[in-house]
Write an enzyme that holds these catalytic residues in place. Structure first.
Site, PDB file in Angstrom:
ATOM      1  N   PHE A   5      53.402  13.080  51.435  1.00 40.04           N
ATOM      2  CA  PHE A   5      51.846  13.403  51.400  1.00 40.04           C
ATOM      3  C   PHE A   5      51.311  12.564  50.187  1.00 40.04           C
ATOM      4  CE2 PHE A   5      51.059  17.222  53.689  1.00 40.04           C
ATOM      5  CZ  PHE A   5      52.412  17.258  54.355  1.00 40.04           C
TER       6      PHE A   5
ATOM      7  N   VAL B   1      47.746  12.741  48.485  1.00 35.92           N
ATOM      8  CA  VAL B   1      46.610  13.588  48.320  1.00 35.92           C
ATOM      9  C   VAL B   1      45.919  13.314  47.079  1.00 35.92           C
ATOM     10  CG1 VAL B   1      45.474  15.604  48.717  1.00 35.92           C
ATOM     11  CG2 VAL B   1      47.411  15.327  50.245  1.00 35.92           C
ATOM     12  N   GLY B   2      44.570  13.165  47.041  1.00 33.85           N
ATOM     13  CA  GLY B   2      43.959  13.071  45.633  1.00 33.85           C
ATOM     14  C   GLY B   2      44.540  11.657  45.100  1.00 33.85           C
TER      15      GLY B   2
ATOM     16  N   TYR C 183      47.328  11.066  43.806  1.00 31.56           N
ATOM     17  CA  TYR C 183      48.599  10.472  44.435  1.00 31.56           C
ATOM     18  C   TYR C 183      48.721   9.454  45.480  1.00 31.56           C
ATOM     19  CZ  TYR C 183      51.121  14.573  41.855  1.00 31.56           C
ATOM     20  OH  TYR C 183      51.422  15.210  41.055  1.00 31.56           O
TER      21      TYR C 183
ATOM     22  N   PRO D  68      68.210  16.849  40.017  1.00 31.15           N
ATOM     23  CA  PRO D  68      68.909  15.833  39.023  1.00 31.15           C
ATOM     24  C   PRO D  68      68.547  16.567  37.648  1.00 31.15           C
ATOM     25  CG  PRO D  68      66.535  15.171  39.595  1.00 31.15           C
ATOM     26  CD  PRO D  68      67.079  16.075  40.825  1.00 31.15           C
TER      27      PRO D  68
ATOM     28  N   GLU E  69      59.641  24.948  46.292  1.00 31.34           N
ATOM     29  CA  GLU E  69      60.891  24.630  45.749  1.00 31.34           C
ATOM     30  C   GLU E  69      61.767  25.843  45.837  1.00 31.34           C
ATOM     31  OE1 GLU E  69      62.285  21.429  43.100  1.00 31.34           O
ATOM     32  OE2 GLU E  69      62.160  23.310  41.645  1.00 31.34           O
TER      33      GLU E  69
HETATM   34  N1  UDP Z   1      50.961  16.015  46.088  1.00 32.68           N
HETATM   35  C1  UDP Z   1      49.946  15.101  46.483  1.00 32.68           C
HETATM   36  N2  UDP Z   1      48.740  15.372  45.594  1.00 32.68           N
HETATM   37  C2  UDP Z   1      48.730  16.235  44.742  1.00 32.68           C
HETATM   38  C3  UDP Z   1      49.859  16.986  44.356  1.00 32.68           C
HETATM   39  C4  UDP Z   1      50.961  16.585  44.995  1.00 32.68           C
HETATM   40  O1  UDP Z   1      49.860  14.346  47.281  1.00 32.68           O
HETATM   41  O2  UDP Z   1      47.516  16.343  44.035  1.00 32.68           O
HETATM   42  C5  UDP Z   1      52.147  15.689  46.862  1.00 32.68           C
HETATM   43  C6  UDP Z   1      52.941  14.212  46.602  1.00 32.68           C
HETATM   44  O3  UDP Z   1      53.686  13.883  47.568  1.00 32.68           O
HETATM   45  C7  UDP Z   1      53.835  14.856  45.394  1.00 32.68           C
HETATM   46  C8  UDP Z   1      54.319  16.273  46.025  1.00 32.68           C
HETATM   47  O4  UDP Z   1      53.282  16.858  46.500  1.00 32.68           O
HETATM   48  O5  UDP Z   1      54.974  13.762  45.367  1.00 32.68           O
HETATM   49  C9  UDP Z   1      54.972  17.079  44.869  1.00 32.68           C
HETATM   50  O6  UDP Z   1      54.025  17.317  43.638  1.00 32.68           O
HETATM   51  P1  UDP Z   1      54.356  16.870  42.308  1.00 32.68           P
HETATM   52  O7  UDP Z   1      54.958  15.785  42.396  1.00 32.68           O
HETATM   53  O8  UDP Z   1      53.321  17.213  41.566  1.00 32.68           O
HETATM   54  O9  UDP Z   1      55.396  17.846  41.893  1.00 32.68           O
HETATM   55  P2  UDP Z   1      56.448  17.726  40.911  1.00 32.68           P
HETATM   56  O10 UDP Z   1      57.607  16.861  41.606  1.00 32.68           O
HETATM   57  O11 UDP Z   1      56.115  16.633  39.847  1.00 32.68           O
HETATM   58  O12 UDP Z   1      57.036  19.151  40.292  1.00 32.68           O
END
Ligand code: UDP
Length: 291
Positions: A58, A60-61, A63, A171, A240
């Protein structure tokens, strides 16, 4: 079959092993670390099977900025020489970068809306993946891996990961005692795990396995997220937490060590011989929606 006695009886592969890490779970699933497998032997076993591997990501936005590096490094290290079908979910299909793909590899872009909160974007993935498995992937692929986009591949990430139901030890938690795992602790949530229970703390940024197994996983998780949401509950770590609950009662058949998804912020520790994929440093306030 060409996979011959030459490979099977080659001495070095029989001598592989690690004494500094746990390499098998109490339910006898392997935990994959560097030096616990022979990559040549693994490739010789799996390549003739003519498998198709789906990878969902994904973007989105903001990212979207991570997608180019993700794809370019995946082409160098992710399931090299296998048929790979990347499924990219984004609100900006025209911004998906053009990346040279090796023979047998392809990209499909799926448009999704940008939700208001980063937590919702992250948690909505389970339901969207469920729908795509039902519509397409169940007919097109043998295995599916669901990955975060803010990551880069650095080293072989290969067929040694393939199994029925696959998850990875987080990790930041692989060297911590169970009472410090950040499971959902409220009994009112469907992601609840009581104190004292739990095997490992699994990362939500990576799970996979055979398509039919992952279908069951995402179906249970997205339905539980909806049950919680109807009661006004959001689990501690969104999807998660639900993944961890599912895997407690549906044990993974293979577990990946944190080599398979490390975090750039964590310096390499002694047991980590290679970093195969790593989460990049990001400024959450800059990239996330409504922090
Ligand atoms: N994601 C996205 N846009 C967003 C938030 C999340 O595409 O605005 C997707 C993206 O693939 C990202 C995943 O959701 O790698 C997990 O979100 P994030 O990295 O914020 O979670 P973290 O691993 O930092 O807790």
């Amino acid at each position: 079959m060409v996979l011959s006695t030459r490979l099977l009886f080659k001495q070095p592969s029989l001598l592989r092993g690690r004494s500094d890490v746990v390499t098998v779970t109490p339910w006898l699933a392997p935990i994959v670390w560097e030096d616990t497998f022979d990559p040549l032997l693994i490739d010789a076993m799996y390549k003739p099977m003519n498998l198709t591997i789906a990878a969902t990501v994904f973007s989105v936005g903001k990212y979207i900025m991570f997608l180019k590096d993700f794809l370019e490094t995946a082409e160098k290290h992710f399931m090299v020489d296998f048929r790979v079908h990347y499924h990219i979910f984004t609100d900006q299909p025209t911004e998906v970068p053009k990346v040279n793909l090796a023979v047998g590899r392809q990209i499909s872009v799926h448009e999704v809306p940008k939700l208001n909160r980063w937590q919702d974007i992250s948690a909505s993935r389970m339901k969207i993946i469920h729908e795509l498995i039902k519509q397409r992937i169940s007919q097109e692929a043998d295995y599916i891996y669901c990955l975060d986009v803010d990551t880069k591949f650095h080293f072989r990430w290969g067929a040694e990961t393939l199994d029925r139901l696959v998850a990875q030890i987080h990790p930041w938690f692989y060297d911590m005692p169970r009472d410090q795992f950040t499971y959902e602790r409220r009994p009112t949530s469907t992601a609840y795990i009581p104190n004292g229970d739990g095997d490992y703390y699994y990362i939500g940024a990576l799970f996979g396995g055979m398509v039919e197994e992952v279908y069951k996983l995402v179906e249970t998780c997205y339905k539980n997220i909806e049950v919680d949401s109807a009661k006004g509950i959001e689990a501690a770590w969104q999807e998660e937490s639900h993944l961890n609950r599912y895997l407690l009662y549906n044990k993974p058949t293979k577990i990946l060590s944190p080599e398979y998804l490390w975090h750039d912020q964590r310096g390499k520790t002694e047991v980590i011989k290679v970093i195969r994929l790593s989460q990049v440093l990001k400024n959450n306030a800059e990239v996330r929606e409504n922090v």
